[in-house]
Design a protein around this motif. Structure first.
Motif, PDB file in Angstrom:
ATOM      1  N   VAL A   1       0.825  -1.325   0.113  1.00 19.25           N
ATOM      2  CA  VAL A   1       0.058   0.429  -0.204  1.00 19.25           C
ATOM      3  C   VAL A   1       1.262   1.296   0.069  1.00 19.25           C
ATOM      4  O   VAL A   1       1.798   1.041   0.578  1.00 19.25           O
ATOM      5  N   ILE A   2       0.641   2.143  -0.506  1.00 20.26           N
ATOM      6  CA  ILE A   2       1.804   3.352  -1.466  1.00 20.26           C
ATOM      7  C   ILE A   2       0.811   4.326  -0.616  1.00 20.26           C
ATOM      8  O   ILE A   2      -0.431   4.116  -1.730  1.00 20.26           O
TER       9      ILE A   2
ATOM     10  N   LEU B   1     -10.838  -6.011   8.546  1.00 19.24           N
ATOM     11  CA  LEU B   1      -9.729  -5.364   8.872  1.00 19.24           C
ATOM     12  C   LEU B   1      -8.698  -7.257   8.366  1.00 19.24           C
ATOM     13  O   LEU B   1      -8.287  -7.617   9.176  1.00 19.24           O
ATOM     14  N   VAL B   2      -7.287  -6.285   7.604  1.00 14.31           N
ATOM     15  CA  VAL B   2      -5.960  -7.283   7.881  1.00 14.31           C
ATOM     16  C   VAL B   2      -5.269  -6.655   9.302  1.00 14.31           C
ATOM     17  O   VAL B   2      -4.461  -7.000   9.527  1.00 14.31           O
ATOM     18  N   ILE B   3      -4.707  -5.206   8.822  1.00 18.32           N
ATOM     19  CA  ILE B   3      -4.000  -4.360   9.528  1.00 18.32           C
ATOM     20  C   ILE B   3      -3.558  -3.229   9.684  1.00 18.32           C
ATOM     21  O   ILE B   3      -4.570  -2.698   8.603  1.00 18.32           O
ATOM     22  N   LYS B   4      -3.804  -2.103  10.542  1.00 15.06           N
ATOM     23  CA  LYS B   4      -3.910  -0.688  11.654  1.00 15.06           C
ATOM     24  C   LYS B   4      -2.471  -0.644  11.023  1.00 15.06           C
ATOM     25  O   LYS B   4      -1.412  -1.178  12.489  1.00 15.06           O
ATOM     26  N   CYS B   5      -1.964   0.409  10.345  1.00 14.48           N
ATOM     27  CA  CYS B   5      -0.465   1.145  11.314  1.00 14.48           C
ATOM     28  C   CYS B   5      -0.293   2.611  11.158  1.00 14.48           C
ATOM     29  O   CYS B   5      -1.113   3.167  10.218  1.00 14.48           O
ATOM     30  N   THR B   6      -0.326   2.727  12.633  1.00 20.89           N
ATOM     31  CA  THR B   6      -0.313   4.352  12.985  1.00 20.89           C
ATOM     32  C   THR B   6       1.433   4.602  12.613  1.00 20.89           C
ATOM     33  O   THR B   6       2.430   4.661  12.819  1.00 20.89           O
ATOM     34  N   LEU B   7       1.360   5.830  11.972  1.00 23.50           N
ATOM     35  CA  LEU B   7       2.555   6.528  11.275  1.00 23.50           C
ATOM     36  C   LEU B   7       2.851   7.400  12.425  1.00 23.50           C
ATOM     37  O   LEU B   7       1.984   8.622  12.495  1.00 23.50           O
ATOM     38  N   GLN B   8       4.091   6.933  12.838  1.00 25.17           N
ATOM     39  CA  GLN B   8       4.936   8.651  14.055  1.00 25.17           C
ATOM     40  C   GLN B   8       5.911   8.936  13.316  1.00 25.17           C
ATOM     41  O   GLN B   8       6.468   8.417  12.402  1.00 25.17           O
TER      42      GLN B   8
ATOM     43  N   PRO C   1       4.269   6.610   4.494  1.00 24.51           N
ATOM     44  CA  PRO C   1       3.135   6.659   3.741  1.00 24.51           C
ATOM     45  C   PRO C   1       3.317   5.195   3.344  1.00 24.51           C
ATOM     46  O   PRO C   1       2.187   4.734   2.187  1.00 24.51           O
ATOM     47  N   TRP C   2       3.663   4.107   3.554  1.00 21.47           N
ATOM     48  CA  TRP C   2       4.204   2.681   2.629  1.00 21.47           C
ATOM     49  C   TRP C   2       4.174   1.251   3.541  1.00 21.47           C
ATOM     50  O   TRP C   2       4.972   2.216   4.310  1.00 21.47           O
ATOM     51  N   PHE C   3       3.399   0.498   3.374  1.00 21.21           N
ATOM     52  CA  PHE C   3       3.520  -0.594   4.051  1.00 21.21           C
ATOM     53  C   PHE C   3       3.921  -2.549   3.182  1.00 21.21           C
ATOM     54  O   PHE C   3       3.205  -1.559   1.629  1.00 21.21           O
TER      55      PHE C   3
END
Lengths: 146, 102
Positions: free
Chosen positions: A76-77, A96-103, A108-110
């Motif tokens: 995801v990009i 829902l597979v993944i929830k990724c909180t960016l700090q 914004p890529w995984f």
């Protein structure tokens, strides 16, 4: 390795691991976000809306045809200013597979491998400045692996 | 019990690519065994990554992640930066590793 070095190394290692006790490290895993439900209910639970705006600034990289449903590589990009990234699989029991909180300055890529129950639409949702945006792709499963 | 995970971080043109591999069966809780009994859910649920002590990522995972979860992330960084990666599964077992950006 000499015994003394070994012990010193072991002590350092355990000190590091002790400093990372689960309670201090982890927030509450949101069981409500990850329960077994329909995609609309999963959107409502995780995002508070069932219809995020579509955006062409989010991209899902996945092969349109997946050979092995138990290992489907997905990237995801996002080129939006992103705070949280989500990935949903419509037909999975738990969408829902993944929830990724960016700090910090994380891009914004995984990338990860996911399981898919059957051919389905994937949704990537991005939280950007308090609003939700999404994009979707279809992935067809050829052979059922599990 | 603390289990180990594989963490690789490589810097190129100022961007670090982080690869995390967690050896874990990651059962979704929807599969049945030969007797038709549902295999209970058992999967990696949450994780966190810090860079030089600063929080970088908070990750929550559902049961639809593949066996032996393999996750990748990107962020600005340089060689020598210290990473700490930790994950917790649905039985509260801790998976942790330290790595230095190469």
């Amino acid at each position: 390795m000499k015994r003394r070095q070994f012990i010193a190394k072991g002590a350092g290692c355990s000190a590091f691991l002790l400093s990372m006790s689960p309670a201090s490290l982890f927030g509450a895993w949101s069981a409500k976000d990850f329960h077994q439900c329909s995609i609309d209910q999963a959107f409502m639970a995780a995002l508070g809306t069932s219809a995020p705006d579509r955006s062409d600034k989010i991209t899902i990289v996945a092969s349109p045809v997946a050979e092995d449903s138990s290992v489907v590589p997905v990237q995801v990009i996002s080129s939006l200013k992103s705070e949280v990234l989500y990935l949903f699989v419509e037909k999975n029991v738990t969408p829902l597979v993944i929830k990724c909180t960016l700090q910090g300055n994380v891009l914004p890529w995984f990338s990860l491998n996911i399981k898919m129950k059957e051919s389905s639409t994937l949704y990537a949702v991005v939280k950007s400045e308090g609003r939700f945006f999404m994009t979707s792709v279809n992935v067809e499963i050829v052979a059922q692996a599990c | 019990m603390i289990s180990s995970i594989r963490v690789l971080a490589r810097e190129e043109s100022g961007i670090v690519q982080l690869k995390v591999m967690i050896p874990h069966q990651n059962e979704s809780g929807t599969r049945k065994d030969e007797q038709g009994i549902i295999i209970p859910a058992y999967f990696v649920r949450e994780g966190s990554v810090t860079l030089n002590g600063e929080p970088l990522l908070d990750i929550e995972l559902g049961p639809s992640v593949s066996k032996d979860p393999f996750l990748q992330f990107r962020f600005p960084g340089k060689k020598g930066d210290a990473l700490k990666v930790a994950f917790l599964d649905s039985r509260n077992e801790l998976f942790a590793a330290e790595a230095v950006v190469q």
